[in-house]
Write an enzyme that holds these catalytic residues in place. Structure first.
Site, PDB file in Angstrom:
ATOM      1  N   ILE A 114       0.862  -1.183   0.000  1.00 26.49           N
ATOM      2  CA  ILE A 114       0.000   0.000   0.000  1.00 26.49           C
ATOM      3  C   ILE A 114       0.897   1.231   0.000  1.00 26.49           C
ATOM      4  O   ILE A 114       1.586   1.504   0.988  1.00 26.49           O
ATOM      5  CB  ILE A 114      -0.930   0.072   1.231  1.00 26.49           C
ATOM      6  N   ASP A 241       9.226   1.727  -4.643  1.00 27.21           N
ATOM      7  CA  ASP A 241       8.146   2.639  -5.012  1.00 27.21           C
ATOM      8  C   ASP A 241       8.192   3.046  -6.482  1.00 27.21           C
ATOM      9  O   ASP A 241       7.162   3.363  -7.068  1.00 27.21           O
ATOM     10  CB  ASP A 241       8.188   3.904  -4.152  1.00 27.21           C
ATOM     11  N   ASP A 399      45.730  17.942  -8.431  1.00 22.90           N
ATOM     12  CA  ASP A 399      44.989  18.933  -7.651  1.00 22.90           C
ATOM     13  C   ASP A 399      45.796  20.199  -7.417  1.00 22.90           C
ATOM     14  O   ASP A 399      45.243  21.293  -7.330  1.00 22.90           O
ATOM     15  CB  ASP A 399      44.567  18.321  -6.317  1.00 22.90           C
ATOM     16  N   GLY A 400      47.124  20.055  -7.307  1.00 18.95           N
ATOM     17  CA  GLY A 400      47.959  21.238  -7.115  1.00 18.95           C
ATOM     18  C   GLY A 400      47.868  22.190  -8.291  1.00 18.95           C
ATOM     19  O   GLY A 400      47.751  23.407  -8.127  1.00 18.95           O
ATOM     20  N   ASN A 467      41.272  24.973  -0.587  1.00 20.03           N
ATOM     21  CA  ASN A 467      41.330  23.733   0.179  1.00 20.03           C
ATOM     22  C   ASN A 467      41.443  23.995   1.679  1.00 20.03           C
ATOM     23  O   ASN A 467      40.549  23.656   2.440  1.00 20.03           O
ATOM     24  CB  ASN A 467      42.509  22.868  -0.281  1.00 20.03           C
ATOM     25  N   GLU A 468      42.564  24.567   2.080  1.00 19.40           N
ATOM     26  CA  GLU A 468      42.782  24.739   3.512  1.00 19.40           C
ATOM     27  C   GLU A 468      43.871  25.767   3.797  1.00 19.40           C
ATOM     28  O   GLU A 468      44.657  26.123   2.909  1.00 19.40           O
ATOM     29  CB  GLU A 468      43.144  23.404   4.194  1.00 19.40           C
ATOM     30  N   ALA A 509      41.962  16.311   1.826  1.00 16.84           N
ATOM     31  CA  ALA A 509      43.386  16.588   1.659  1.00 16.84           C
ATOM     32  C   ALA A 509      44.085  16.478   3.014  1.00 16.84           C
ATOM     33  O   ALA A 509      43.926  15.484   3.722  1.00 16.84           O
ATOM     34  CB  ALA A 509      43.571  17.968   1.017  1.00 16.84           C
TER      35      ALA A 509
END
Length: 617
Positions: A114, A241, A399-400, A467-468, A509
């Site tokens: 149901i 569903d 990434d650098g 990043n940081e 990182a």
């Protein structure tokens, strides 16, 4: 599934629908129906009327002459048939290779006995049963692509949908198709949104009318028959569903995808969910996807290329990209230093040997370098990075390289990263995927992912970090003493080797290596992580990115170095404050897959993979 098996499955579905309807009819609209009995296998409360419906269907499948797997809301995953009933884990069961032919089920039934239980309890005529029947695959997990049959019956008004893969969709035995509405302003939209989702609010405001009936099963199916022009569930619908209704919509001619327009092919499991966007046609679907993703797929006309220049492979691949974009009629600009390196390689008498060496070390480069066109005046299209004005910047490296590129670009230029570094967590794709992905981008089949940045203030100077920021002593093996404030309130005094203030992007990182959590980049916050704190109770904090973080050095005679994204170094002395807050401008990445972040976590940081980001080029 052959015709004989389809007949068996269809007859079982018909019987289940008839008997469940008969069993629950006396209870609809009664207090007894709504009595909470237990918590179902999917973690939601189970009402008495749900138990009646599910017991009925389990009894039918248990006594069926064939074996079946069943995934159902209340009982979870079972193996039923020939008088047997056994709890299973479907994922594990499908990977078994020790079953005799007589023990192998023919079907996988995905059933919501149901859907719209609250409506049934209150006798609101929008509740019904959903049954999807899938093939049992050999040697792999079952997915939504294995669903062959779909049946939905609205117990409230008697409407009955059914669909067969590749054959079509019928409502009350008549073939149906979606509406032909193409304007958002004329759209009837059904579904469920999430609070705080501004793009969803914009979509609802743009629609002619919005409907919420409380039944994902029925409302998704309404797209098939034109009652709705579109449906979405941004909360995430359970696979049980949508398995039947997805097939029904697609067989009628509609479209059902993820939020980012990707095909849904989730595994069949009681625990699996998917964000659903359904529409009557491609035109309507494209408009909805654009709005849900903040209309972020813009026309790409001018492209910039930035690359690491310490690697011949990256330099020559940059030349390949220049040729690709020019051939596709785009305007191209490259860094001056990159143009110089390409021109130097063009004139190098050992170029053939250099290419041979690259191909030997990186076989995936072969098809790109063997027909390399260097008959281009690369210096003519070169500019300083701060002069770039373009629709997209392609960055080749790790990434650098990408962090340096975003810092140099003056505008919020979307970045498309190609991994030619060590890990490549921020980069979108690998070399072998480049041109398939770029073909999608040029067609507008992409979205922009927003990442926040930090602005760092110290002694009337401001710096940016994506990043940081790492604060540490400039003397090895010496501790620093920090006072950390958030919005003027001191949250911690800590002695440690250093301190990291990280964005969600930087959580994978240095912050992760220092014991911080992995944070979804969609989270609006910053992470504060002490590095090797003396006090055992000093733990990482996640704070709102609407806050201002202040770090003060408390130990007299000790200065510190703070480093932004591993690139910019500055000094701070005793009692000087370093302030951090969210930058006004964000960074945008061009993505061709919505599964970017968690796939990267598994691929790059999983068992046997690399587990640090430092040193990526």
């Amino acid at each position: 599934m052959d015709e004989k098996d389809k007949k068996i499955a269809t007859d079982l579905a018909y019987e289940i629908i008839k008997e469940v309807s008969r069993a629950i009819r006396p209870y609809a609209g009664t207090e007894e129906a709504g009595e909470k009995v237990k918590i179902g296998a999917d973690g939601t409360p189970t009402s008495y009327i749900d138990i009646i419906a599910e017991d009925t269907l389990i009894n039918i499948l248990k006594n069926a002459p064939v074996l079946s797997y069943i995934i159902s809301e209340e009982v979870g995953e079972l193996k039923l048939g020939k008088g047997t009933k056994r709890s299973i884990n479907l994922t594990e069961e499908l990977q078994r290779d020790d079953l005799d032919e007589s023990e192998k089920p023919k079907f996988i039934f995905l059933v919501d006995p149901i859907d719209g239980t609250s409506n049934a309890i209150k006798e609101i005529p929008a509740y019904g049963i959903s049954i999807a029947v899938a093939n049992v695959p050999e040697g792999r997990l079952a997915t939504l692509e294995d669903v062959e049959l779909g049946f939905i019956s609205n117990f409230g008004n008697g409407n009955f949908f059914e669909a067969e893969k590749g054959k079509g969709c019928w409502l009350n035995n008549e073939e149906v198709h979606p509406s032909d509405v193409v304007k958002i302003s004329q759209m009837t939209l059904g579904g469920f949104t999430k609070s705080g989702t501004s793009s969803a609010s914009k979509l609802v405001d743009s629609a002619r009318r919005m409907r919420v009936l409380g039944s994902v099963v029925l409302e998704l199916s309404y797209v098939a028959s034109g009652r709705y022009d579109a449906f979405l569930d941004l909360r995430g619908s359970r696979i049980i569903d949508i398995a039947a209704s997805k097939l029904i919509v697609e067989e009628a001619g509609g479209i059902v995808t993820s939020k980012h327009g990707e095909k849904l092919n989730n595994k069949l499991s009681i625990y699996e969910k998917a964000i659903v966007v359904a529409a009557n046609n491609k035109i309507m679907h494209k408009q909805i996807i654009d709005i849900l993703n903040d209309n972020m797929a813009d026309f790409i006309g001018k492209v910039a290329i930035l690359s690491r220049i310490d690697q011949d492979k990256a330099i020559l691949f940059s030349a390949k990209l220049v040729d690709y974009f020019l051939t596709n009629g785009l305007e191209v600009v490259i860094e001056k230093r990159l143009a110089t390196k390409i021109e130097e390689l063009k004139e190098n008498p050992k170029l053939d040997r250099i290419i041979e060496k690259i191909i030997k070390e990186s076989p995936d480069m072969k098809e790109y370098l063997e027909d390399l066109n260097l008959n281009i005046d690369f210096k003519k299209i070169a500019k300083d990075t701060n002069e770039f004005r373009c629709d997209m910047a392609v960055v080749l490296g790790g990434d650098g390289t990408l962090l340096r590129a975003q810092a140099k670009l003056k505008e919020e230029t979307p970045l498309f990263g190609i991994n030619m570094g060590t890990v490549g967590f921020l980069t979108d794709i690998e070399v072998s995927e480049t041109f398939n992905a770029l073909n999608k981008v040029l067609k507008g089949e992409y979205y922009k992912e927003k990442r926040s940045k930090l602005v760092v203030s110290h002694e009337n100077h401001n710096y940016n970090a994506m990043n940081e920021v790492v604060i540490m002593t400039n003397k090895p093996a010496k501790m620093l003493h920090f006072e950390i404030q958030v919005d003027g309130e001191t949250i911690e005094e800590v002695r440690a080797d250093g301190l990291i203030i990280s964005t969600p992007s930087g959580s994978t990182a240095y912050a992760m290596s220092a014991g911080g959590p992995i944070v979804d980049p969609k989270l609006e916050g910053f992470i504060i992580i002490p590095i090797c704190p003396y006090k055992l109770g000093a733990r990482p904090f996640i704070v709102s990115d609407n806050s201002e973080i202040t770090v003060k050095l408390l130990k007299k005679g000790k200065s510190a170095v703070f480093v932004m994204d591993g690139q910019i170094n500055e000094e701070a002395d005793y009692l000087e404050e370093i302030k951090f807050k969210k930058a006004d401008k964000d960074v945008y990445f061009i993505r061709t897959s919505s599964k970017y972040f968690y796939e990267k976590v598994k691929d790059k940081l999983g068992e046997g993979g690399l587990n640090k980001q430092q040193g990526c080029l």
